[in-house]
Design an enzyme around this catalytic site. Sequence first.
Site, PDB file in Angstrom:
ATOM      1  N   TYR A 100      -0.047  -5.607  -3.628  1.00  0.00           N
ATOM      2  CA  TYR A 100      -1.152  -5.183  -2.780  1.00  0.00           C
ATOM      3  C   TYR A 100      -2.493  -5.838  -3.117  1.00  0.00           C
ATOM      4  CZ  TYR A 100       1.598  -1.380  -0.757  1.00  0.00           C
ATOM      5  OH  TYR A 100       2.526  -0.650  -0.082  1.00  0.00           O
ATOM      6  N   ASP A 101      -2.580  -6.576  -4.200  1.00  0.00           N
ATOM      7  CA  ASP A 101      -3.884  -7.089  -4.624  1.00  0.00           C
ATOM      8  C   ASP A 101      -3.899  -8.610  -4.754  1.00  0.00           C
ATOM      9  OD1 ASP A 101      -6.527  -6.498  -5.126  1.00  0.00           O
ATOM     10  OD2 ASP A 101      -6.249  -6.195  -7.272  1.00  0.00           O
TER      11      ASP A 101
END
Length: 111
Positions: free
Chosen positions: A47-48
């Site tokens: 997600y990052d």
Amino acid sequence: MYIVLEYFDGKELLFSDKIREESNLKEIVKQICSSLYYLHQSKYIYYDLKPENILVSYKDGSPKVKLIDLGLAEYSPSPSDYEIKGTAYYIAPELLKRKFILIQWIFILSE
């Protein structure tokens, strides 16, 4: 308890000295895609993903890439498990709208 980590002497993607050379950039993109493909095949969502979380080092003149900060990576076997998280500036719009398109992406990277 001991935690052993690999030392990687690299720079953030945007601060890499040789990123402007086409052959290096192609190899860097290929390695990033390969890493993401492995994670997605294992049903993990990173997600990052952002330039600050991609380290680049050069060994024998060729780039080596490592994805770092997997603290927000999560096992997500189906789109219903997807969450909205990550660095706000880099979150995908379809994640914010919760409109997931199930398409198998195929990356073809030629030399």
